[in-house]
Design a protein around this motif. Sequence first.
Motif, short mmCIF file in Angstrom:
data_model
loop_
_atom_site.label_atom_id
_atom_site.label_comp_id
_atom_site.label_asym_id
_atom_site.label_seq_id
_atom_site.Cartn_x
_atom_site.Cartn_y
_atom_site.Cartn_z
N THR A 144 83.25 17.76 -109.81
CA THR A 144 83.94 17.12 -108.70
C THR A 144 83.54 15.65 -108.61
N ILE A 156 88.37 19.51 -106.11
CA ILE A 156 88.81 19.00 -107.41
C ILE A 156 89.65 17.74 -107.25
N VAL A 200 89.48 14.82 -114.77
CA VAL A 200 88.36 15.67 -114.38
C VAL A 200 87.60 16.09 -115.65
N ILE A 260 84.42 22.72 -113.10
CA ILE A 260 85.00 21.39 -113.00
C ILE A 260 84.05 20.50 -112.22
#
Length: 143
Positions: free
Chosen positions: A37, A67, A82, A35
């Motif tokens: 950030t 996150i 995201v 993911i």
Amino acid sequence: MFINKLQEEDTLKMDEIYEGRRKFPRVKLDATMMIRTVDGNLTEAKMNNISMDGAQITCDKETAKLILPKSTSIVDKQQPVVNTVFELEVDEKKHKLEIECKIYYVVSLDGKSVAFGLLFEDFDSNQGEVIDQFIMKTMEEYH
């Protein structure tokens, strides 16, 4: 960071609530999702399940703060976005998918780990086909 705090027995109720809203079947998997950030770095989370419209991931509290760093409420039409990267294997070929997701829910599981429900927002038809094939093959293996 806003996280719904549930007791362990309440996680089953949470699953039932979200299950009633699901449009597509989901399958369990044990995979890594990266993911991006807010600072542009990639962080790792465990992908627990996937469906055509989303996935559930878990991570430790520190990763969860990367996150979703701000005190953010998850409200319809104002869900944080995201960018994710993960691989799915279909017919012995690994496919790298990069998909923008909305955070649908955030739940503290046991005081140490956090679950995120992600809704896929932006993916092309090829990525959708890979997800669909992965789900269908996985479901066939269990039947």
